[in-house]
Scaffold this motif. Sequence first.
Motif, mmCIF file in Angstrom:
data_model
loop_
_atom_site.group_PDB
_atom_site.id
_atom_site.type_symbol
_atom_site.label_atom_id
_atom_site.label_comp_id
_atom_site.label_asym_id
_atom_site.label_seq_id
_atom_site.Cartn_x
_atom_site.Cartn_y
_atom_site.Cartn_z
ATOM 1 N N ILE A 5 -58.066 57.743 28.083
ATOM 2 C CA ILE A 5 -58.746 56.822 28.867
ATOM 3 C C ILE A 5 -58.043 56.573 30.341
ATOM 4 O O ILE A 5 -58.441 56.633 31.464
ATOM 5 N N LEU A 6 -56.600 56.488 30.195
ATOM 6 C CA LEU A 6 -55.646 56.233 31.181
ATOM 7 C C LEU A 6 -55.872 57.500 32.236
ATOM 8 O O LEU A 6 -55.854 57.259 33.445
ATOM 9 N N LYS A 7 -55.819 58.610 31.771
ATOM 10 C CA LYS A 7 -56.141 59.850 32.531
ATOM 11 C C LYS A 7 -57.348 59.958 33.328
ATOM 12 O O LYS A 7 -57.533 60.360 34.483
ATOM 13 N N THR A 8 -58.345 59.769 32.430
ATOM 14 C CA THR A 8 -59.728 59.888 32.995
ATOM 15 C C THR A 8 -60.308 58.884 33.870
ATOM 16 O O THR A 8 -60.900 59.181 35.093
ATOM 17 N N CYS A 9 -59.796 57.536 33.430
ATOM 18 C CA CYS A 9 -60.246 56.485 34.656
ATOM 19 C C CYS A 9 -59.408 56.088 35.608
ATOM 20 O O CYS A 9 -59.564 55.525 36.749
ATOM 21 N N TYR A 10 -57.864 56.207 35.542
ATOM 22 C CA TYR A 10 -56.889 55.672 36.293
ATOM 23 C C TYR A 10 -56.049 56.893 36.920
ATOM 24 O O TYR A 10 -55.131 56.316 37.481
ATOM 25 N N GLY A 11 -56.170 58.057 36.291
ATOM 26 C CA GLY A 11 -55.202 58.923 37.088
ATOM 27 C C GLY A 11 -53.944 58.870 36.449
ATOM 28 O O GLY A 11 -53.039 59.321 37.393
#
Length: 425
Positions: A306-312
């Motif tokens: 989620i951190l990678k997908t949504c917030y880079g």
Amino acid sequence: MLRKFVLGTLIALIGAVGGVLAVNAWEQWRADGDAPVRTVGVPTLPSAPAAAHQLDPRTGDLNSRITTAAPQEGVAVPALHPQVQAQGMEIVQVIINEHTDSWMWLGPALAAAQFSFFEDLSGSCASALGCYNHRTGEAWLSLDALRREHESYSPYEGPSSSDIVLHELAHAYTRSTSNGNQLLNQFIIHYAGCRSDRDGLSTDRLAEELLADTMAIAAMRATEDPSGLSLSSLIKTPALAELDYGYFRTGGFDGCLADSRVPDPALLNAIYAATFDCESDHALDVYEANQGPYALTLPSDNEQTILKTCYGVECDAGNDCRGWSETDPRQTAASETIQHRNCADGIVTLPGLGERAGWESSCGRSYVPDDVECVVDLNGNEVNLDYAYVVFAGEISEDGICVGLWCRDQTETFAMVGGACRNRH
């Protein structure tokens, strides 16, 4: 010449029958020993009377086992009473409601799926808990499928009613939407040549099952509570490599070099990118729990995705997260939303002061509820309208002084002295 003609005709008939049988072949979802969920071409179920009414010898009640016509091929199948059908859909809806905050694919999947419920499935679906027809879009569930509970604390180790329902809904989404079809194409390309000889799955059908399994895994993992102080965050769920889920298991399939134990990370990321709601409460919870250098726990696999997908933000196994930025608009918007949410609605724990309303956590006067008589600062002094720092609820005393409720409620530790709340010690 005649014998050649007859022989040719027989060969053609045998080929046609073989083709029909291949289309109607069922495929298991679970490993040996687990309750299977199957997908079929066209289930062939025996016909039954229009309705059969039986008198219960114990109660004298008239129990109706109503028969309805299946949507495909006009085949009649023994279905359950409409009230039981409605109850089955209620259970399905409850399962969906647990995940719709995070996943945008469940709404379209439910709209496309044609659920029917049976005491036992028949024909090519016999002994299965669930069955999906890729040709017609029908999803059939036995009542036992809705009675299965997880035997482990881990919410995605299955099989359970949630795993089964999510798996069938994933098939419906894949069949009925362009996004689902694109995801399936990625799985077909990645698992090209893979098959499951033990389960009788061809390459394309195995890809369909692996996609449905992966979507179910992702949905179940997103039920984790990312709160830094929660038990579930301290006892982290097992990594994907530790799972034995559906077709993802050691020796799960044959004919290729792809790892059969776990979903490929790139494919899992693709599912999140296409179907996860980055504006959901769960996404914000994950962002808040891991934001900055003071995160209390390691981000789980789900949180990392989620951190990678949504917030880079990309994190490795050592909790080294890179990509936090004060200029990233996604992170800025998330921070502002979290602050407003906590100030307006949340409950925070302040050292020595117990739980307090969220607006008391450095939010300022703009979030003070209308029913609060007056507000004080951390020292118990009444503050004016321009005060923009942490404030606490108070009440007007008989002598007209604003007394902080936390000071009033903890008289053994604090006391009002000289218009301010002082520590007695």
